[in-house]
Design an enzyme around this catalytic site. Structure first.
Site, short mmCIF file in Angstrom:
data_model
loop_
_atom_site.label_atom_id
_atom_site.label_comp_id
_atom_site.label_asym_id
_atom_site.label_seq_id
_atom_site.Cartn_x
_atom_site.Cartn_y
_atom_site.Cartn_z
CG HIS A 1 10.06 48.56 1.51
ND1 HIS A 1 10.05 49.49 1.78
CD2 HIS A 1 10.43 48.25 1.84
CE1 HIS A 1 9.13 49.67 3.48
NE2 HIS A 1 10.06 48.28 3.37
N GLY A 2 12.62 49.78 -2.57
CA GLY A 2 12.78 49.18 -4.28
C GLY A 2 12.67 50.47 -5.22
#
Length: 348
Positions: free
Chosen positions: A327-328
């Protein structure tokens, strides 16, 4: 082009009309070309880079189709992971080395100087949709190796599978078994048309009316939480969850709707996640195509729950830690994923 922009509306109307005007395999060629153009509207160099990655994946998969033990499988997996690492995780890795060693070698200005002197640019740009298309190609390569992908598509079909513009930017992550068969029997029908229009307008409602307007209210609170009282901060916290859902699921609804309007059904990605009764239930309902991906291509290959209890807990923690940094690329998302794995382990 954002799905909510006027330029995309004009682009899609032209694509829609031409798509149903072209017959047979010409439609494959047309949708592939417009999908590449859609990506190139963001960056022509990265569109060529993306195309090169797809070509190498197809060559490798063709070799593995002929020989399941071919080393091309390892090349394809390495290529996709290395591509994802360089563009998405390099700075996270470099900053981690700086934090762990405190060595001046890893100072940010050193890598900027190296990139500028060697390549003529001072930073690495994150390519559009790299996380989605990398996972999609890794999954297909793994299924080819396992013997689960029997379609053996030509380059055009494979490239369209990866490049198909409605699902490219924000998913859903599509499996080969959900896509290729539709290219063989491609006919317009009223039900798909009505479902497509419904999903597009539902997605616009979620994204433009709800998510974007929530952002206007809560962003000042997140920028300066000390300037607001406790109830306002609490409301902003819950509103952030609503914004995240409406923003992401709104884009997914639009992607599925646009796909239906072009004659392609894309998988559902959200199923009332806020009605979940547990975190494990939430992961069955939230970003469903990612959840099934990490289950099938990380958790189960690690041994899943078929191993010892301690090892199965480790598998959960590792799987969701990796899902977190998907996601990041930062420690926050890594800890977010780890905490989800920990809670899921405790729920067992």
């Amino acid at each position: 082009m954002k799905f909510t922009s006027l330029s995309f509306l004009i682009f899609f109307l032209v694509v829609y009309i031409l798509n149903w005007s072209i017959k047979g395999k010409g439609r494959h060629v047309f949708l592939f070309v417009v999908s590449v153009l859609f990506y190139a509207a963001w960056s022509i160099p990265f569109a060529l880079h993306f195309l090169a990655i797809v070509v190498l994946n197809h060559i490798g998969n063709q070799r593995v189709q002929l020989n399941g033990k071919s080393p091309w499988f390892y090349f394809v997996i390495f290529l996709n992971i290395a591509n994802l690492f360089v563009f998405k995780y390099f700075y996270f890795f470099w900053d981690s080395l700086l934090y762990l060693t405190a060595s001046p070698i890893f100072e940010p200005e050193n890598i900027r100087h190296f990139l500028d002197s060697q390549f003529g640019f001072d930073s690495i740009t994150l390519p559009l949709a790299i996380s989605f298309y990398s996972f999609q190609m890794i999954a297909y390569a793994a299924d080819v190796r396992r013997g689960d992908a029997k379609e053996n598509p030509n380059f055009l079909k494979f490239a369209l599978f990866i490049f198909f513009f409605p699902q490219l930017v924000a998913g859903p992550i599509v499996r080969h078994g959900e896509f290729f068969y539709q290219l063989e029997n491609w006919k317009a029908n009223k039900q798909q048309l009505f479902e497509g229009l419904y999903l597009v307008f539902l997605g616009l409602l979620k994204k433009v009316v709800v998510a974007d307007n929530i952002s206007i209210v809560i962003d000042p609170i997140f920028y300066n939480p000390n300037a607001y009282d406790g109830p306002s901060n609490a409301l902003a916290l819950f509103s952030f969850a609503a914004r995240a859902y409406c923003d992401f699921s709104g884009y997914t609804d639009m992607a599925r709707g646009l796909g239906k309007l072009l004659g392609i059904d894309l998988p559902e990605n959200f199923k009332a996640p806020f009605l979940s009764t547990s975190l494990s239930d939430a992961w069955v309902r939230w970003h469903m195509t990612l959840a099934s991906w990490i289950r099938d291509y990380i958790y189960i290959p690690l041994g899943g729950s078929r191993v010892s209890e301690i090892r199965s807990y480790f598998n959960l923690l590792l799987t969701f830690s990796l899902a977190g940094i998907w996601h990041g690329a930062n420690v926050t998302f890594l800890l977010w994923g780890f905490s989800h794995g920990l809670v899921l382990a405790l729920e067992r």
